[in-house]
Design an enzyme around this catalytic site. Structure first.
Site, PDB file in Angstrom:
ATOM      1  N   GLY A 131       0.861  -1.190   0.000  1.00  0.00           N
ATOM      2  CA  GLY A 131       0.000   0.000   0.000  1.00  0.00           C
ATOM      3  C   GLY A 131       0.887   1.227   0.000  1.00  0.00           C
ATOM      4  N   GLN A 279     -22.318  33.028  18.956  1.00  0.00           N
ATOM      5  CA  GLN A 279     -20.890  33.134  18.638  1.00  0.00           C
ATOM      6  C   GLN A 279     -20.227  31.753  18.518  1.00  0.00           C
ATOM      7  OE1 GLN A 279     -18.238  35.301  21.361  1.00  0.00           O
ATOM      8  NE2 GLN A 279     -17.953  36.746  19.712  1.00  0.00           N
ATOM      9  N   GLY A 339     -25.888  19.432  15.202  1.00  0.00           N
ATOM     10  CA  GLY A 339     -26.278  18.685  16.397  1.00  0.00           C
ATOM     11  C   GLY A 339     -26.696  17.270  16.026  1.00  0.00           C
ATOM     12  N   GLU A 363      -4.502   7.416  -2.800  1.00  0.00           N
ATOM     13  CA  GLU A 363      -3.445   8.111  -3.564  1.00  0.00           C
ATOM     14  C   GLU A 363      -2.341   8.629  -2.626  1.00  0.00           C
ATOM     15  OE1 GLU A 363      -4.510  10.114  -7.107  1.00  0.00           O
ATOM     16  OE2 GLU A 363      -6.532   9.251  -7.118  1.00  0.00           O
ATOM     17  N   GLY A 364      -2.071   7.812  -1.611  1.00  0.00           N
ATOM     18  CA  GLY A 364      -1.051   8.152  -0.620  1.00  0.00           C
ATOM     19  C   GLY A 364      -1.685   8.740   0.619  1.00  0.00           C
ATOM     20  N   SER A 366      -1.933  10.608   4.373  1.00  0.00           N
ATOM     21  CA  SER A 366      -1.338  11.893   4.800  1.00  0.00           C
ATOM     22  C   SER A 366       0.128  11.687   5.178  1.00  0.00           C
ATOM     23  CB  SER A 366      -2.106  12.464   5.999  1.00  0.00           C
ATOM     24  OG  SER A 366      -3.365  12.924   5.579  1.00  0.00           O
TER      25      SER A 366
HETATM   26  N1  CAA Z   1       7.966  11.145 -10.108  1.00  0.00           N
HETATM   27  C1  CAA Z   1       8.889  10.455 -10.805  1.00  0.00           C
HETATM   28  N2  CAA Z   1       9.746   9.586 -10.210  1.00  0.00           N
HETATM   29  C2  CAA Z   1       9.668   9.449  -8.890  1.00  0.00           C
HETATM   30  C3  CAA Z   1       8.738  10.148  -8.097  1.00  0.00           C
HETATM   31  C4  CAA Z   1       7.867  11.047  -8.764  1.00  0.00           C
HETATM   32  N3  CAA Z   1       6.961  11.753  -8.090  1.00  0.00           N
HETATM   33  N4  CAA Z   1       8.882   9.785  -6.811  1.00  0.00           N
HETATM   34  C5  CAA Z   1       9.871   8.904  -6.770  1.00  0.00           C
HETATM   35  N5  CAA Z   1      10.355   8.695  -8.025  1.00  0.00           N
HETATM   36  C6  CAA Z   1      11.472   7.827  -8.427  1.00  0.00           C
HETATM   37  C7  CAA Z   1      12.722   8.180  -7.627  1.00  0.00           C
HETATM   38  O1  CAA Z   1      13.423   9.239  -8.246  1.00  0.00           O
HETATM   39  C8  CAA Z   1      13.505   6.888  -7.675  1.00  0.00           C
HETATM   40  O2  CAA Z   1      14.124   6.784  -8.934  1.00  0.00           O
HETATM   41  P1  CAA Z   1      15.610   6.167  -9.115  1.00  0.00           P
HETATM   42  O3  CAA Z   1      15.425   4.699  -9.049  1.00  0.00           O
HETATM   43  O4  CAA Z   1      16.030   6.621 -10.466  1.00  0.00           O
HETATM   44  O5  CAA Z   1      16.445   6.709  -8.005  1.00  0.00           O
HETATM   45  C9  CAA Z   1      12.395   5.827  -7.632  1.00  0.00           C
HETATM   46  O6  CAA Z   1      11.187   6.474  -8.073  1.00  0.00           O
HETATM   47  C10 CAA Z   1      12.172   5.271  -6.247  1.00  0.00           C
HETATM   48  O7  CAA Z   1      11.902   6.375  -5.396  1.00  0.00           O
HETATM   49  P2  CAA Z   1      11.880   6.253  -3.823  1.00  0.00           P
HETATM   50  O8  CAA Z   1      13.156   5.586  -3.372  1.00  0.00           O
HETATM   51  O9  CAA Z   1      11.556   7.598  -3.250  1.00  0.00           O
HETATM   52  O10 CAA Z   1      10.674   5.235  -3.601  1.00  0.00           O
HETATM   53  P3  CAA Z   1      10.121   4.580  -2.266  1.00  0.00           P
HETATM   54  O11 CAA Z   1       9.998   3.144  -2.491  1.00  0.00           O
HETATM   55  O12 CAA Z   1      10.868   5.092  -1.085  1.00  0.00           O
HETATM   56  O13 CAA Z   1       8.617   5.159  -2.259  1.00  0.00           O
HETATM   57  C11 CAA Z   1       6.800   6.601  -1.563  1.00  0.00           C
HETATM   58  C12 CAA Z   1       8.295   6.435  -1.931  1.00  0.00           C
HETATM   59  C13 CAA Z   1       6.572   8.113  -1.692  1.00  0.00           C
HETATM   60  C14 CAA Z   1       6.467   6.150  -0.168  1.00  0.00           C
HETATM   61  C15 CAA Z   1       5.934   5.837  -2.602  1.00  0.00           C
HETATM   62  O14 CAA Z   1       6.035   4.445  -2.420  1.00  0.00           O
HETATM   63  C16 CAA Z   1       4.472   6.229  -2.498  1.00  0.00           C
HETATM   64  O15 CAA Z   1       4.065   7.241  -3.055  1.00  0.00           O
HETATM   65  N6  CAA Z   1       3.645   5.397  -1.788  1.00  0.00           N
HETATM   66  C17 CAA Z   1       2.229   5.594  -1.750  1.00  0.00           C
HETATM   67  C18 CAA Z   1       1.599   4.924  -2.921  1.00  0.00           C
HETATM   68  C19 CAA Z   1       0.258   5.477  -3.227  1.00  0.00           C
HETATM   69  O16 CAA Z   1       0.055   6.682  -3.299  1.00  0.00           O
HETATM   70  N7  CAA Z   1      -0.661   4.597  -3.508  1.00  0.00           N
HETATM   71  C20 CAA Z   1      -1.942   4.980  -3.910  1.00  0.00           C
HETATM   72  C21 CAA Z   1      -2.505   3.917  -4.774  1.00  0.00           C
HETATM   73  S1  CAA Z   1      -3.520   4.493  -6.042  1.00  0.00           S
HETATM   74  C22 CAA Z   1      -5.001   4.869  -5.387  1.00  0.00           C
HETATM   75  O17 CAA Z   1      -5.213   5.024  -4.229  1.00  0.00           O
HETATM   76  C23 CAA Z   1      -5.886   5.167  -6.486  1.00  0.00           C
HETATM   77  C24 CAA Z   1      -7.299   5.022  -6.370  1.00  0.00           C
HETATM   78  O18 CAA Z   1      -7.830   4.025  -6.763  1.00  0.00           O
HETATM   79  C25 CAA Z   1      -8.081   6.206  -5.991  1.00  0.00           C
END
Ligand code: CAA
Length: 379
Positions: A131, A279, A339, A363-364, A366
């Site tokens: 997740g 108020q 209420g 989508e991530g 907080s």
């Molecule tokens: N854009 C482009 N590239 C990116 C990036 C971005 N915003 N963020 C990271 N990267 C790249 C990094 O540069 C890195 O590249 P290199 O291999 O070249 O170095 C690579 O991705 C890995 O980056 P991290 O080491 O930062 O990755 P991480 O494993 O530590 O993950 C995290 C970071 C921010 C926690 C990420 O895993 C994340 O966003 N997690 C949450 C996932 C999420 O939002 N899920 C939602 C699911 S979809 C949903 O909910 C939809 C729905 O149905 C409504």
């Protein structure tokens, strides 16, 4: 610096506000209560170009900017958060990556039909064990002859039961970590793909949320989106925009809750006068309006950055973090103002409260937004 919407943006706002009031608001409580996906709204929204707001007109989109798109989601969510996420999941998470990373053949096949609303799209990144740690996915895609063969499962897929195609991430090289993840465009009829049972959720009950199962699912190698090994970056870049959509959805939920609270404060009489003269109520309304305004500035700024070719990932995370937590706080206060009545289905604020919570999660969470923001500060 200009804080006003342009004439075009105002026209779109007016059009969607009218559509939301006449077509969405009257069914919003019913589709929530019955957990019913409002399929009948899709062609109506398509007719107004709501299914492809930020895509070029020659591809069937509205040819509008991302600020307009945020305004559209805000207006929809103001009356029905489920409808807003149907549009946002489709637009930001499925159509956008095809426009951005698709081959000419993929664009030819899908972009127009997605942008004009003939097809509905979805995005499949999350897995049962992946997740927040999105890179921990176990789904695999192996190139066998001219096909990729997908195995594994995905969960919490917005639009799952109604989508015509899915953007799917899977490991093509498990030894390479995030650089071993690839993205694919998968048709709903791909052999070996099945859609599971609907989740029973706390809110956004009219949106579809299902698992997907891939069992030796064969897709042509042309279904690869972008290059092999770039799937994680494609997913992260897609979420940068998707988070503006969720932030706009949260903003709309909050605004809808404030609208209801103001109306109630004017009409509800206690101690011989409308409660809006007290108020205690005025201070709650003032705080709600101020936080909503701050959220709106963050949301529109993130969209404006995207429109103006500026990096928008951090702005998007800030907008989502603040707008989603604002939505929960504001909807909570809106119930407080109502209420006991606010705790019943007779008023829309209990739905707003249930719907708001998910904007802090999908989508991530907080916490993910804080990780992204803090990461940029400490780089
Ligand atoms: N854009 C482009 N590239 C990116 C990036 C971005 N915003 N963020 C990271 N990267 C790249 C990094 O540069 C890195 O590249 P290199 O291999 O070249 O170095 C690579 O991705 C890995 O980056 P991290 O080491 O930062 O990755 P991480 O494993 O530590 O993950 C995290 C970071 C921010 C926690 C990420 O895993 C994340 O966003 N997690 C949450 C996932 C999420 O939002 N899920 C939602 C699911 S979809 C949903 O909910 C939809 C729905 O149905 C409504």
């Amino acid at each position: 610096m200009n804080f006003e919407l342009t004439e075009d943006q105002l026209l779109i706002q007016e059009m969607v506000r009218e559509f939301a009031a006449t077509e969405v608001a009257p069914i919003a409580a019913e589709i929530d209560r019955d957990h019913r996906f409002p399929a009948e709204l899709i062609p109506k929204m398509a007719k107004l170009n709501i299914m492809g707001v930020p895509f070029p007109e020659e591809y069937g989109g509205a040819g509008a900017d991302n600020v307009s798109y945020a305004v559209v989601l805000e207006e929809l969510a103001r009356v029905c958060a489920s409808t807003a996420i149907i549009v946002s999941g489709h637009t930001s998470l499925a159509t956008w990556p095809i426009f951005e990373f698709g081959t000419p053949a993929q664009k030819e096949k899908y972009a127009r039909k997605l942008a004009d609303g003939t097809m509905l799209g979805a995005f499949a990144l999350t897995e049962p064990g992946a997740g927040t740690d999105a890179a921990a996915g176990k789904a695999t895609a192996e190139l066998v002859g001219d096909d990729y063969v997908l195995n594994g499962s995905k969960i919490f897929i917005t639009n799952g039961a109604h989508a015509d195609l899915f953007i799917v991430t899977a490991m093509t090289n498990p030894a390479a970590g995030t650089r071993g993840i690839s993205a694919f465009v998968v048709d709903k009829d791909a052999p070996g793909l099945s859609v599971g049972e609907e989740e029973h959720k706390m809110g956004i009950k009219a949106s579809s949320t299902t698992p997907l199962y891939f069992s030796d699912c064969h897709i042509p190698k042309e279904a690869l989106l972008g290059q092999e090994g770039k799937g994680f970056k494609i997913a992260m870049a897609t979420l940068d925009g998707g988070r503006i959509g969720v932030a706009a959805q949260a903003l709309g939920i909050a605004q809808g809750a404030l609208d209801a609270a103001i109306a109630y404060a004017k009409e509800r009489v206690q101690f011989g006068k409308p409660i809006g003269t007290l108020q205690a109520i005025q201070w709650m309304l003032a705080d709600m309006a101020t936080e909503i305004d701050a959220a709106r500035l963050l949301v529109y700024r993130a969209a404006w950055y995207e429109d103006n070719g500026l990096p928008y990932g951090i702005a998007s995370s800030m907008a989502k973090l603040f707008a989603s937590e604002t939505a929960t706080r504001v909807a909570g206060k809106a119930i407080q103002i109502h209420g006991g009545y606010g705790y019943t289905e007779s008023y829309p604020v209990e739905r707003a409260y249930r719907d708001a919570k998910v904007t802090e999660l999908y989508e991530g969470t907080s916490e993910v937004q804080r990780m992204v923001i803090a990461g940029s500060l400490l780089r």
